[in-house]
Design an enzyme around this catalytic site. Structure first.
Site, PDB file in Angstrom:
ATOM      1  N   LYS A 127      -4.449   3.795 -17.179  1.00  0.00           N
ATOM      2  CA  LYS A 127      -5.207   4.613 -16.254  1.00  0.00           C
ATOM      3  C   LYS A 127      -4.273   4.570 -14.864  1.00  0.00           C
ATOM      4  O   LYS A 127      -4.284   5.539 -14.376  1.00  0.00           O
ATOM      5  CB  LYS A 127      -6.478   3.715 -15.768  1.00  0.00           C
ATOM      6  CG  LYS A 127      -7.200   4.155 -14.537  1.00  0.00           C
ATOM      7  CD  LYS A 127      -8.184   3.219 -13.908  1.00  0.00           C
ATOM      8  CE  LYS A 127      -7.044   2.464 -12.880  1.00  0.00           C
ATOM      9  NZ  LYS A 127      -7.981   1.923 -11.964  1.00  0.00           N
ATOM     10  N   ASN A 128      -3.264   3.562 -14.658  1.00  0.00           N
ATOM     11  CA  ASN A 128      -2.663   3.572 -13.343  1.00  0.00           C
ATOM     12  C   ASN A 128      -1.555   4.588 -13.374  1.00  0.00           C
ATOM     13  O   ASN A 128      -1.058   4.971 -12.609  1.00  0.00           O
ATOM     14  CB  ASN A 128      -2.115   2.154 -13.087  1.00  0.00           C
ATOM     15  CG  ASN A 128      -3.223   1.222 -12.511  1.00  0.00           C
ATOM     16  OD1 ASN A 128      -4.461   1.851 -12.139  1.00  0.00           O
ATOM     17  ND2 ASN A 128      -3.104  -0.087 -12.705  1.00  0.00           N
TER      18      ASN A 128
ATOM     19  N   ARG B 291      -9.580   5.258  -5.610  1.00  0.00           N
ATOM     20  CA  ARG B 291      -8.337   5.150  -4.757  1.00  0.00           C
ATOM     21  C   ARG B 291      -7.281   5.996  -5.220  1.00  0.00           C
ATOM     22  O   ARG B 291      -6.705   6.690  -4.361  1.00  0.00           O
ATOM     23  CB  ARG B 291      -7.838   3.821  -5.110  1.00  0.00           C
ATOM     24  CG  ARG B 291      -6.648   3.356  -4.213  1.00  0.00           C
ATOM     25  CD  ARG B 291      -6.740   3.340  -2.790  1.00  0.00           C
ATOM     26  NE  ARG B 291      -5.397   3.075  -2.020  1.00  0.00           N
ATOM     27  CZ  ARG B 291      -5.190   3.027  -0.856  1.00  0.00           C
ATOM     28  NH1 ARG B 291      -6.442   2.775  -0.258  1.00  0.00           N
ATOM     29  NH2 ARG B 291      -4.126   2.765  -0.269  1.00  0.00           N
TER      30      ARG B 291
ATOM     31  N   CYS C 237     -12.207  -0.314  -5.049  1.00  0.00           N
ATOM     32  CA  CYS C 237     -12.698  -1.824  -4.775  1.00  0.00           C
ATOM     33  C   CYS C 237     -12.330  -2.073  -3.470  1.00  0.00           C
ATOM     34  O   CYS C 237     -11.475  -1.731  -2.984  1.00  0.00           O
ATOM     35  CB  CYS C 237     -12.105  -2.335  -5.915  1.00  0.00           C
ATOM     36  SG  CYS C 237     -12.425  -2.004  -7.657  1.00  0.00           S
TER      37      CYS C 237
ATOM     38  N   ARG D 282      -5.992  -1.768   2.615  1.00  0.00           N
ATOM     39  CA  ARG D 282      -4.969  -0.722   1.911  1.00  0.00           C
ATOM     40  C   ARG D 282      -4.671   0.342   2.728  1.00  0.00           C
ATOM     41  O   ARG D 282      -5.052   1.424   2.682  1.00  0.00           O
ATOM     42  CB  ARG D 282      -5.415  -0.343   0.471  1.00  0.00           C
ATOM     43  CG  ARG D 282      -5.739  -1.527  -0.589  1.00  0.00           C
ATOM     44  CD  ARG D 282      -6.011  -1.047  -1.949  1.00  0.00           C
ATOM     45  NE  ARG D 282      -7.261  -0.717  -2.140  1.00  0.00           N
ATOM     46  CZ  ARG D 282      -7.882  -0.592  -3.582  1.00  0.00           C
ATOM     47  NH1 ARG D 282      -6.814  -0.655  -4.424  1.00  0.00           N
ATOM     48  NH2 ARG D 282      -9.132  -0.403  -3.715  1.00  0.00           N
ATOM     49  N   PRO D 283      -4.012  -0.015   3.687  1.00  0.00           N
ATOM     50  CA  PRO D 283      -3.919   0.849   5.098  1.00  0.00           C
ATOM     51  C   PRO D 283      -3.084   2.041   4.594  1.00  0.00           C
ATOM     52  O   PRO D 283      -2.236   2.024   3.736  1.00  0.00           O
ATOM     53  CB  PRO D 283      -3.150   0.035   6.089  1.00  0.00           C
ATOM     54  CG  PRO D 283      -2.485  -0.926   5.307  1.00  0.00           C
ATOM     55  CD  PRO D 283      -3.292  -1.317   4.208  1.00  0.00           C
ATOM     56  N   VAL D 284      -2.926   3.121   5.224  1.00  0.00           N
ATOM     57  CA  VAL D 284      -2.204   4.304   4.834  1.00  0.00           C
ATOM     58  C   VAL D 284      -1.300   4.548   5.900  1.00  0.00           C
ATOM     59  O   VAL D 284      -0.648   5.655   6.008  1.00  0.00           O
ATOM     60  CB  VAL D 284      -3.292   5.553   4.791  1.00  0.00           C
ATOM     61  CG1 VAL D 284      -4.196   5.393   3.579  1.00  0.00           C
ATOM     62  CG2 VAL D 284      -3.989   5.669   6.183  1.00  0.00           C
ATOM     63  N   ASP D 285      -0.831   3.506   6.641  1.00  0.00           N
ATOM     64  CA  ASP D 285       0.266   3.720   7.590  1.00  0.00           C
ATOM     65  C   ASP D 285       1.674   4.031   7.274  1.00  0.00           C
ATOM     66  O   ASP D 285       2.301   4.816   7.700  1.00  0.00           O
ATOM     67  CB  ASP D 285       0.334   2.588   8.570  1.00  0.00           C
ATOM     68  CG  ASP D 285       0.683   1.188   7.889  1.00  0.00           C
ATOM     69  OD1 ASP D 285      -0.134   0.847   7.021  1.00  0.00           O
ATOM     70  OD2 ASP D 285       1.917   0.859   8.141  1.00  0.00           O
ATOM     71  N   LEU D 286       1.987   3.362   5.939  1.00  0.00           N
ATOM     72  CA  LEU D 286       2.911   3.786   5.062  1.00  0.00           C
ATOM     73  C   LEU D 286       3.008   5.287   4.645  1.00  0.00           C
ATOM     74  O   LEU D 286       4.133   5.949   4.653  1.00  0.00           O
ATOM     75  CB  LEU D 286       3.192   2.984   3.820  1.00  0.00           C
ATOM     76  CG  LEU D 286       3.710   1.552   4.037  1.00  0.00           C
ATOM     77  CD1 LEU D 286       3.674   0.906   2.596  1.00  0.00           C
ATOM     78  CD2 LEU D 286       4.875   1.485   4.590  1.00  0.00           C
TER      79      LEU D 286
ATOM     80  N   ASP E  91      -3.522  -7.128 -10.646  1.00  0.00           N
ATOM     81  CA  ASP E  91      -4.565  -6.702 -11.364  1.00  0.00           C
ATOM     82  C   ASP E  91      -5.101  -7.779 -12.520  1.00  0.00           C
ATOM     83  O   ASP E  91      -6.121  -7.663 -13.024  1.00  0.00           O
ATOM     84  CB  ASP E  91      -4.470  -5.519 -12.161  1.00  0.00           C
ATOM     85  CG  ASP E  91      -4.377  -4.331 -10.970  1.00  0.00           C
ATOM     86  OD1 ASP E  91      -4.917  -4.421  -9.774  1.00  0.00           O
ATOM     87  OD2 ASP E  91      -3.999  -3.260 -11.549  1.00  0.00           O
TER      88      ASP E  91
ATOM     89  N   VAL F 196      -0.900  -9.833  -2.604  1.00  0.00           N
ATOM     90  CA  VAL F 196      -0.993  -8.653  -2.564  1.00  0.00           C
ATOM     91  C   VAL F 196      -2.168  -7.988  -1.760  1.00  0.00           C
ATOM     92  O   VAL F 196      -2.093  -7.221  -0.993  1.00  0.00           O
ATOM     93  CB  VAL F 196      -0.910  -7.702  -4.070  1.00  0.00           C
ATOM     94  CG1 VAL F 196      -0.936  -6.240  -3.865  1.00  0.00           C
ATOM     95  CG2 VAL F 196       0.638  -8.226  -4.877  1.00  0.00           C
TER      96      VAL F 196
ATOM     97  N   ARG G 225     -14.661   1.611 -14.366  1.00  0.00           N
ATOM     98  CA  ARG G 225     -13.737   2.569 -13.899  1.00  0.00           C
ATOM     99  C   ARG G 225     -12.327   2.416 -14.507  1.00  0.00           C
ATOM    100  O   ARG G 225     -11.378   3.158 -14.426  1.00  0.00           O
ATOM    101  CB  ARG G 225     -13.414   2.249 -12.285  1.00  0.00           C
ATOM    102  CG  ARG G 225     -14.629   2.496 -11.534  1.00  0.00           C
ATOM    103  CD  ARG G 225     -14.462   2.274 -10.004  1.00  0.00           C
ATOM    104  NE  ARG G 225     -13.052   2.514  -9.464  1.00  0.00           N
ATOM    105  CZ  ARG G 225     -12.413   1.620  -9.126  1.00  0.00           C
ATOM    106  NH1 ARG G 225     -12.738   0.274  -8.942  1.00  0.00           N
ATOM    107  NH2 ARG G 225     -11.130   1.989  -8.829  1.00  0.00           N
TER     108      ARG G 225
END
Length: 457
Positions: A47-48, A120, A144, A149-153, A341, A363, A436
């Site tokens: 999936k990943n 995600r 989840c 899980r910030p999007v600043d990167l 995971d 993480v 999922r």
């Protein structure tokens, strides 16, 4: 460099009749244990890997054909809906795991917001849209609730490639500052985020110039995406190391690609064998992708045998592990560290092992919600922040059935594993989270001898 998974395929085009996946109704898993598993298990495609590969088809002209995709997952279904909402033509053959995607007709730069909230992985499309069209408007990702899980990167990475990127009204708005397209640049990731690495890699493929990314993720899924991109005409170098060099301005064309086996699913079933003190085999599997888990299971006393190049047998029979399995400590981290995971299902195993064992999550800071549910089964777990002390005493905890709720994907599967080892009946609600990321989990466990049923509520 990790060994890549390849198989030979010779399949006709176009695909058979298109099928659509229906969104499942709320359901419950009922497990009666304890149980002993036995038999051989087929491992689904990753999936990943599949989600970024599907997003990458937005970069390609003509059609891309993916094999071994886990089509019976709600995350996959959501990603396909996102592609369709952009104008892509998608054909799915559920039985064979083939997906044919043609994105020549894509004109929209804003995917369906409702579908974006479901997975995600949908956020991967922002990189291809931005570099292909010079702009993108993408809703913030769902998935989840396991921590920030910030999007600043992503924002700073896009800016390094010559884009203006900002957040407004729950969406990211990004466009090329020069009004034409992205340009090559240099960017150092504060943390080796898999999502940011893959998104910036895709964005750089069509940027004007050379892009250098450092402190990038080294996960097998990153290597997989780089290989697909290169097969499609991109120039990506260094995948599997902490530095990437991407030569941009490439014209990408559709290609045919085989998704490798899901290392997290494989690891989950290895843990299922251990927690039920059983012996099962599985294939296909890439052992090097799970070296960290294999080492821990050997410490516990499991016998792990590899057959051919892609078949693994895990035996935790009493004749191998003795009367009481030995516990161990884990600390999650980026690859090749222990996979985050696999932390929740590993915690489930440790509740049945001897001694006091430490589980440290480095993480996702909120990935401990499953501990409360495991306690309902009689597990001795004490949580402090992102660290848990799991005590099994001299013989390991004796788990008993209870009514539980899955709050997230990997935490949910930890409850399934604990239910297999618990005395009596365990009922698990919220299994839409599990669906999922695990294809036909209950059916596969039934084939191994588990007493597990899916009930529609």
């Amino acid at each position: 460099m990790l060994k890549l998974y390849t198989v030979s395929v010779s399949l006709p085009l176009p695909l058979p009749q298109t099928h659509k996946i229906k969104t499942p109704k709320p359901q419950t898993l009922t497990i009666t244990g304890p149980t002993t598993l036995s038999g051989h298990l087929p491992i689904s495609g990753s999936k990943n890997s599949s989600l970024p590969l599907l997003a990458a088809t937005l970069l390609c002209s003509n059609s891309s054909l993916l094999h071994n995709v886990p089509t019976n997952l709600t995350d996959t279904n959501a990603m396909l809906s996102i592609l369709r909402s952009l104008g892509a033509k998608v054909e799915v053959d559920i039985g064979s795991g083939q997906i044919l995607v043609n994105t020549d007709s894509v004109r929209s730069v804003e995917p369906c917001l409702e579908e974006m909230t479901k997975t995600r992985g949908g956020f991967f499309v922002i990189g291809p849209l931005l570099t292909r069209f010079g702009e993108a408007v993408v809703g913030l990702p769902g998935g989840c609730d396991i921590g920030e899980r910030p999007v600043d990167l992503y924002i700073r990475g896009f800016r390094a490639l010559g884009a203006v990127a900002e957040l407004r009204d729950g969406k990211m708005f990004a466009y090329a500052a020069n009004g034409r397209g992205l340009v090559g640049g240099t960017f150092h990731l504060d943390f080796p985020s898999v999502g940011a690495t893959e998104t910036l890699m895709m964005a750089a493929c069509m940027a004007d110039g050379v892009t250098r990314l450092s402190n990038v993720a080294k996960e097998p899924e990153v290597i997989d995406l780089a290989r697909f991109l290169n097969d499609s005409g991109a120039c990506v170098y260094g995948a599997g190391t902490d530095k990437l060099l991407i030569k941009g301005k490439c014209h990408l064309h559709g290609s045919e690609y085989v998704v490798p086996p899901d290392r997290i699913e494989a690891g989950t079933f290895m843990l299922a064998a251990a927690i039920t003190r059983s012996c099962i085999s599985m294939s296909p599997i890439i052992p090097s992708h799970l070296a960290c888990l294999i080492d821990k299971l050997k410490i516990a006393g499991c016998r792990i045998t590899q057959f051919n190049h892609d078949t693994l047998e895990v035996s935790a029979m009493p004749s191998n592990v003795g009367d009481h399995m030995q516990g161990f400590d884990i600390k999650t981290g980026p690859f090749p560290g222990f996979p985050t995971d696999l932390q929740p299902p590993t915690m489930a195993l440790l509740t049945t092992c001897r001694g006091s064992n430490i589980v440290e999550e480095s993480v996702f800071e909120k990935r401990m919600s499953h501990a409360r549910e495991l306690q309902k089964l009689g597990a001795d777990i004490r949580v402090c922040g992102s660290t848990a002390l799991v005590s099994g005493g001299e013989k390991g905890s004796a788990l008993h059935g209870s009514r539980l709720v899955a709050a997230d994907l990997r935490g949910g599967v930890s409850l399934v594993l604990a239910g297999l080892a618990a005395e009596g009946t365990t009922e698990i609600d919220g299994i839409a989270h599990i669906d999922r990321g695990y294809e036909n989990l209950d059916t596969k466990l039934q084939l191994l001898g588990a007493d597990i049923k899916r009930l529609i509520r």
